[in-house]
Design an enzyme around this catalytic site. Structure first.
Site, PDB file in Angstrom:
ATOM      1  N   ALA A 200      20.638  -3.603 -72.435  1.00  0.00           N
ATOM      2  CA  ALA A 200      21.856  -2.841 -72.744  1.00  0.00           C
ATOM      3  C   ALA A 200      21.554  -1.365 -72.524  1.00  0.00           C
ATOM      4  CB  ALA A 200      22.263  -3.077 -74.191  1.00  0.00           C
ATOM      5  N   HIS A 201      22.235  -0.769 -71.590  1.00  0.00           N
ATOM      6  CA  HIS A 201      22.012   0.667 -71.382  1.00  0.00           C
ATOM      7  C   HIS A 201      23.259   1.411 -70.909  1.00  0.00           C
ATOM      8  CE1 HIS A 201      21.865  -0.452 -67.159  1.00  0.00           C
ATOM      9  NE2 HIS A 201      22.097   0.808 -66.886  1.00  0.00           N
ATOM     10  N   ARG A 202      24.349   0.688 -70.623  1.00  0.00           N
ATOM     11  CA  ARG A 202      25.555   1.358 -70.109  1.00  0.00           C
ATOM     12  C   ARG A 202      26.022   2.414 -71.078  1.00  0.00           C
ATOM     13  NH1 ARG A 202      25.812  -0.792 -65.730  1.00  0.00           N
ATOM     14  NH2 ARG A 202      25.519   1.367 -65.126  1.00  0.00           N
ATOM     15  N   GLN A 203      26.256   3.600 -70.544  1.00  0.00           N
ATOM     16  CA  GLN A 203      26.690   4.720 -71.363  1.00  0.00           C
ATOM     17  C   GLN A 203      27.893   4.349 -72.242  1.00  0.00           C
ATOM     18  OE1 GLN A 203      27.196   8.315 -69.047  1.00  0.00           O
ATOM     19  NE2 GLN A 203      28.703   9.084 -70.498  1.00  0.00           N
ATOM     20  N   ASP A 277      24.478  -5.635 -69.925  1.00  0.00           N
ATOM     21  CA  ASP A 277      25.626  -4.836 -69.487  1.00  0.00           C
ATOM     22  C   ASP A 277      25.311  -4.154 -68.157  1.00  0.00           C
ATOM     23  OD1 ASP A 277      23.947  -2.762 -70.185  1.00  0.00           O
ATOM     24  OD2 ASP A 277      25.250  -1.947 -71.734  1.00  0.00           O
TER      25      ASP A 277
END
Ligand code: UD1
Length: 355
Positions: A200-203, A277
């Site tokens: 999970a890293h989506r801004q 994501d």
């Protein structure tokens, strides 16, 4: 011919590897690293594992607000392009490094080839969506991973220089497959088919505490072991909202630092389910025929959903938990993104274009 590849972030290093191998025997292929990703495990580890030579130039731009970061890259890339005057600039994917390089080259009338063209989420809240649309519209060659992405470009009036080449990330994965033995799972104390791999890293997910909480709550309720390599952006936010300790306190959740690409892809290959994501990770799970649950409301990689390998669930806790427990395989003949000669096709198109 003199061809310059501009990269800056993790997934671009992966795409660069097979492109460099393809171009360097025939052409002068140089690499410019913007420095967008700079931690050892986010950058140099990829170059080492994937056998990419050190970049010819590293602008060491680092992190920052989007405008400041992209602006510094634009200045630095323009200066290099004026000195080096390559015959073509290759840009990859949809990061700020992609957009900066495309803009710099376009203003200097240097032909641009966009690797991974024609992808759309139709969600303008994603910085990547802006980067993709703008990059596609200034590129001279557009290398599309599938027919669908080529059709999207056509719908936007971009019809010249568009080629369906297949996806270079898929080629990179297929080439790596012999190195992805099950022994790579040992350090995580998990076995094939019995764990959930999470990224999970989506801004728009991790910078929003409510969405991030939804994800953390889901991770705490999943059955079985969770392996979660934590992106620095996500780690910082988990700490800020006091949720890092909660995850670290659980024996069945393995929080680890960002992993090298080979270890990570081995974890993908043997997972029961991939929960993510990321765009690239959805497609990697599809390539390995591992069911994927995507914590977003839309995807650029629509074939993965159409062919039954991916479901979109957003960040609602119950929806995530239900989708992970129900995840099942899709159509086994699915192969929408090409195979092992994606870079060969690209090279021949570049050569005929530059003559
Ligand atoms: C970027 C891309 C995204 C891609 C992702 C791959 C954009 C807009 N986004 O997102 O499309 O999927 O890379 O990982 O270009 N940081 C470190 N060390 C690093 C790099 C980043 O600590 O080596 C931290 C910094 O606090 C930084 C934050 O991570 O502010 C976010 O980095 P950034 O490059 O802005 O975006 P990503 O989230 O990595």
């Amino acid at each position: 011919m003199h061809i310059l590849s501009v990269v800056g972030a993790r997934p671009q290093f992966v795409k660069l590897a097979p492109v460099h191998r393809e171009l360097s025997p025939y052409h002068q292929h140089q690499i410019l690293h913007t420095g967008q990703h700079y931690d050892y495990e986010m950058s140099q580890a990829f170059f080492e594992d994937l056998g990419i030579p050190d970049p010819d130039v590293n602008l060491e731009i680092g992190s920052g607000l989007h405008g400041a970061m992209t602006g510094r890259m634009l200045t630095g890339i323009e200066e290099r392009l004026m000195v080096d005057r390559p015959d073509m600039v290759l840009v990859y994917g949809d990061t700020n490094s992609t957009l900066a390089a495309a803009l710099a080259a376009a203003k200097l009338h240097i032909p641009i080839a966009h690797v991974e063209a024609g992808l759309r989420s139709y969600n303008r809240n994603m910085p990547e969506e802006i980067n993709r649309v703008l990059t596609d519209h200034v590129s001279d060659l557009l290398f599309c991973p599938s027919q669908h992405s080529s059709d999207i470009l056509s719908g936007e009036g971009v019809r010249e220089g568009v080629h369906v080449t297949g996806d270079v990330m898929v080629q990179a994965l297929l080439e790596l497959e012999p190195r992805l033995g099950k022994e790579r799972l040992q350090r995580f104390d998990v076995s094939r088919g019995e764990y959930v791999l999470v990224t999970a890293h989506r801004q728009e997910n991790v910078d929003d505490p409510i969405r991030l909480r939804g994800i953390v709550d889901a991770l705490s309720s999943l059955d079985g072991t969770v392996v979660f390599p934590v992106h620095p952006r996500t780690r910082a936010m988990l700490e800020r909202i006091g949720m890092l300790d909660r995850l670290e306190g659980r024996a069945d959740v393995r929080l680890v630092k960002p992993l090298d690409f080979i270890t990570f892809t081995a974890l993908e290959r043997y997972a029961r389910v991939v929960l993510t994501d990321s765009g690239g990770v959805q497609k990697e799970a599809y390539t390995f025929q591992v069911p994927c649950v995507t914590m977003r409301n839309e995807t650029e990689w629509t074939e993965t959903v159409d062919e039954g390998w991916n479901v979109l669930v957003g960040t609602d806790t119950d929806a995530i938990v239900a989708a992970v427990s129900n995840a099942s395989p899709g159509r086994t003949e699915a192969r929408s993104y090409g195979g092992l000669d994606v870079t060969g096709i690209m090279r021949r198109i570049i050569e005929s274009r530059l003559g």
